[in-house]
Design an enzyme around this catalytic site. Structure first.
Site: not given
Ligand code: GAL
Length: 666
Positions: A143, A300
């Protein structure tokens, strides 16, 4: 193959647990896991001493169960020994202070020491894993985002400006630095736009945002070059943050990657009235597909209640499945859930994954296992299936950045306006693409340019070509206001777009908070009810275009607010104000009929309909985001792919949070 998997951090758990976890993953139907993107301290405990043994063992356990691997490069979070090398590595905030150690993303993307250390760890990983067949590909960093304002960035900004403008007289001219005697005689005099009470020159401020975006594109490219050189067979992606993230030009960031992936968190609510906005997720998916005009992955996908200090509402049973199919309906060819097991330590103790802290499978695991089974049954059916759209929205990062410099009206937000327009069209259950203003627009019938504020001559030419070739183009207020240097144009608005609009903005009115105008629509136009005009009213003047709506209030009551012009073989609509989702939902059918775009199935707002196409077969996705049973009228005979029931005709019932994937029976 359809990639279905999980984000996994074996380094956070005892090694004795790994095989058991991998068994559970295999049982859930997972065929891929993302590993390693925050494990720099385990890969390189001290400078130049690498240890990949633990990851090799974890990969072996996973690949024994036919789970493939996406490896993250670990540069988003550096160990203390890296950051201790120089205080200059820490990103500088707009207030001039440095980010302290202890979170992540602390680094400045232009810092040569950080770049050098990043090159070394990425090269070591790439060399170690180049020949490993279990590796599908790489995720670079994590990110990207957050601008740095440090002196190293200032010097890099000067070089960037020199490259863009060549000479200071040219820069002085396009930025208009005669204003307040800001004429620069040395590149080093140019400041970074640190935050203080007083705004900077808008030309400088916009260029700094472009430069900051380019800095991450370059930092990513440095890693891509290493990986392509050493692991030519592996795919390369980065995990983006969807439509909402406004600080990077995502089209630029996507350019060098093989495919785009993104992180999709829908249920981050803290108050009782906040619901999940399925349209926001839909726009996220469509934007991510649009960055390369290609299917994407969700790297994710939320699988539990999120949060750092507090825990947001947990996904309701059925939502994880609904969101998974929503992503697939919009073109996802891979879904990876974040994260496998909720961590006991660190800032994300409360960011829940598939399993809770205790590691015992619960209802979220069972729901994902059900999806895994359905996806296995679907096999290759949907992989690579395309989305075809007659309608496109133009996303302009130049305009987005420019509005970050000057909003124009304190209640106007480019991202929200874009979302409102998108949602109004999504309500018609048609596919919408999100593309750049310079993309080839020929394949579309209807193109909407929400608040296209910064317009280059090349963009204006591209839009003209589209309209002359039969297209219907729609502008909203504040289009064509700025040139590429973020200076206001020296002619009547919408500037270079006026000719094709056949209208000019005689004057404009920025509305105070809470005050609206109203539009009276021409009787011959099939738009129902009055239309609210928000934030901004362009008072139009035209001898050439047809007046479609007029203001009803204020000293410009009766003056034109919306016009329609014939230009070449196409048409241009200028909406001289802003509305809300309902406004765009009510005018979308009219705009679609002007452009000859077929309407989608008529449903309530809770229902979302998507279509993917493969080998001339159309797959119809019907998603119920609401809390009520919904009945949809089908006009043809279908086969329900998830239940294998056929034929299905007439009324189809879709339960709350349920999904249908239907294929027409010839
Ligand atoms: C995303 C990030 C992950 C984790 C997740 C929950 O933005 O890529 O590493 O931090 O959020 O916070």
């Amino acid at each position: 193959m359809f990639y279905f998997g999980v984000d996994y951090y074996p380094e956070h758990w005892p090694e004795e647990r790994w095989s058991y976890d991998a068994d559970l993953m295999a049982e859930a139907g997972f065929n891929i896991a993302r590993l390693g993107e925050f494990a720099w301290s385990r890969f390189e405990p001290s400078e130049g001493n690498y240890d990949f043994g633990w990851l090799d063992r974890a990969i072996e356990i996973l690949s024994d169960r036919e789970i493939r691997i996406v490896l993250g490069t670990p540069t988003a979070s550096a160990p203390p020994w890296v950051m201790a090398k120089s205080p200059e590595m820490f990103r500088m905030l707009p207030n001039g202070s440095r980010v302290p150690y202890g979170h992540r993303r602390e680094y400045c993307p232009n810092n040569p020491t950080y770049i050098d250390l990043s090159k070394r760890i990425v090269s070591a990983l790439a060399e170690h894993y180049a020949e490993r067949l279990e590796i599908t590909g790489w995720q670079i960093d994590n990110e990207f985002g957050d601008r740095c304002y440090c002196p190293i960035c200032a010097a890099a900004f000067h070089a960037w400006l020199r490259d863009r403008y060549g000479t200071l007289p040219i820069l002085n001219q396009v930025w208009g630095t005669a204003f307040w005697s800001h004429e620069y005689t040395d590149w080093n005099q140019i400041p970074t736009p640190l935050a203080d009470a007083n705004p900077h020159n808008p030309g400088l401020a916009l260029d700094f945002k472009r430069f900051a975006s380019d800095s991450y594109v370059a930092f990513q490219k440095m890693q891509i070059d290493i990986l392509r050189g050493k692991c030519p067979g592996h795919l390369i992606t980065h995990n983006f943050m969807g439509f909402k993230y406004p600080k990077l030009d995502y089209f630029d960031l996507a350019r060098d990657l093989d495919f785009v992936s993104w992180d999709n968190y829908l249920r981050m609510q803290w108050t009782i009235n906040d619901g999940v906005d399925s349209r926001a997720a839909a726009l996220g998916h469509d934007t991510m597909r649009g960055l390369k005009g290609r299917n994407f992955w969700v790297m994710e996908q939320q699988s539990g209640g999120g949060g750092w200090e507090c825990v947001s509402v947990s996904p309701r049973p059925g939502e994880i499945r609904l969101w998974t199919y929503q992503a697939i309906a919009h073109g996802a060819d891979g879904i990876i859930y974040f994260r496998w097991r909720t961590n006991r330590f660190g800032a994300e103790q409360y960011w829940h994954g598939v399993l809770d802290h205790h590691g015992i499978p619960g209802h979220r695991y069972e729901e994902i296992k059900r999806i895994g089974k359905e996806i296995r049954n679907l096999g290759e059916t949907l992989v690579g299936a395309r989305i075809e759209s007659d309608v496109a929205l133009l996303l302009s990062y130049d305009s987005r950045f420019s509005f970050q410099v000057q909003q124009g009206n304190p209640d106007f937000d480019y991202g929200e306006h874009f979302q409102d327009v998108y949602s109004g069209f999504a309500q018609q259950n048609i596919s919408v693409d999100v593309v750049q203003p310079l993309d080839d627009l020929d394949k579309y019938r209807l193109v909407i340019a929400p608040a296209l504020h910064v317009v280059s001559d090349a963009v204006a030419e591209n839009l003209k070509r589209f309209v002359q070739g039969c297209g219907v183009l729609v502008f909203s207020a504040r289009c064509g206001v700025k040139d590429v240097a973020n200076a206001v144009v020296d002619r009547q608005l919408p500037g270079v777009l006026s000719e094709m609009c056949g209208t000019v903005v005689e004057e404009y009115d920025s509305l105070p908070t809470g005050v609206e105008n109203e539009l009276e629509v021409d009787h011959g136009i099939p738009i129902e009810g009055a239309i609210a005009a928000k934030y901004w009213c362009d008072v139009l003047k035209t001898d050439q275009a047809r007046v479609v709506a007029r203001y009803t209030r204020n000293y410009y009551a009766g003056k034109p607010a919306i016009t329609l012009n014939n230009f070449g073989d196409g048409k241009v609509v200028y909406l001289g104000t802003f509305g809300e989702e309902a406004t765009y939902a009510s005018i979308a059918p009219w705009l679609m009929s002007l452009a000859g775009v077929e309407t989608g199935i008529n449903t309530s707002r809770a229902i979302e309909v998507g279509v993917r196409i493969k080998n001339d077969k159309r797959f119809l996705f019907i998603l119920n985001h609401g809390a009520k049973d919904e009945v949809i009228k089908l006009d043809k005979q279908y086969h329900d792919l998830l239940t294998d029931i056929k034929p299905i005709t007439g009324d189809i019932h879709v339960a709350p949070l349920d999904v249908k994937i239907l294929i027409e029976i010839a």
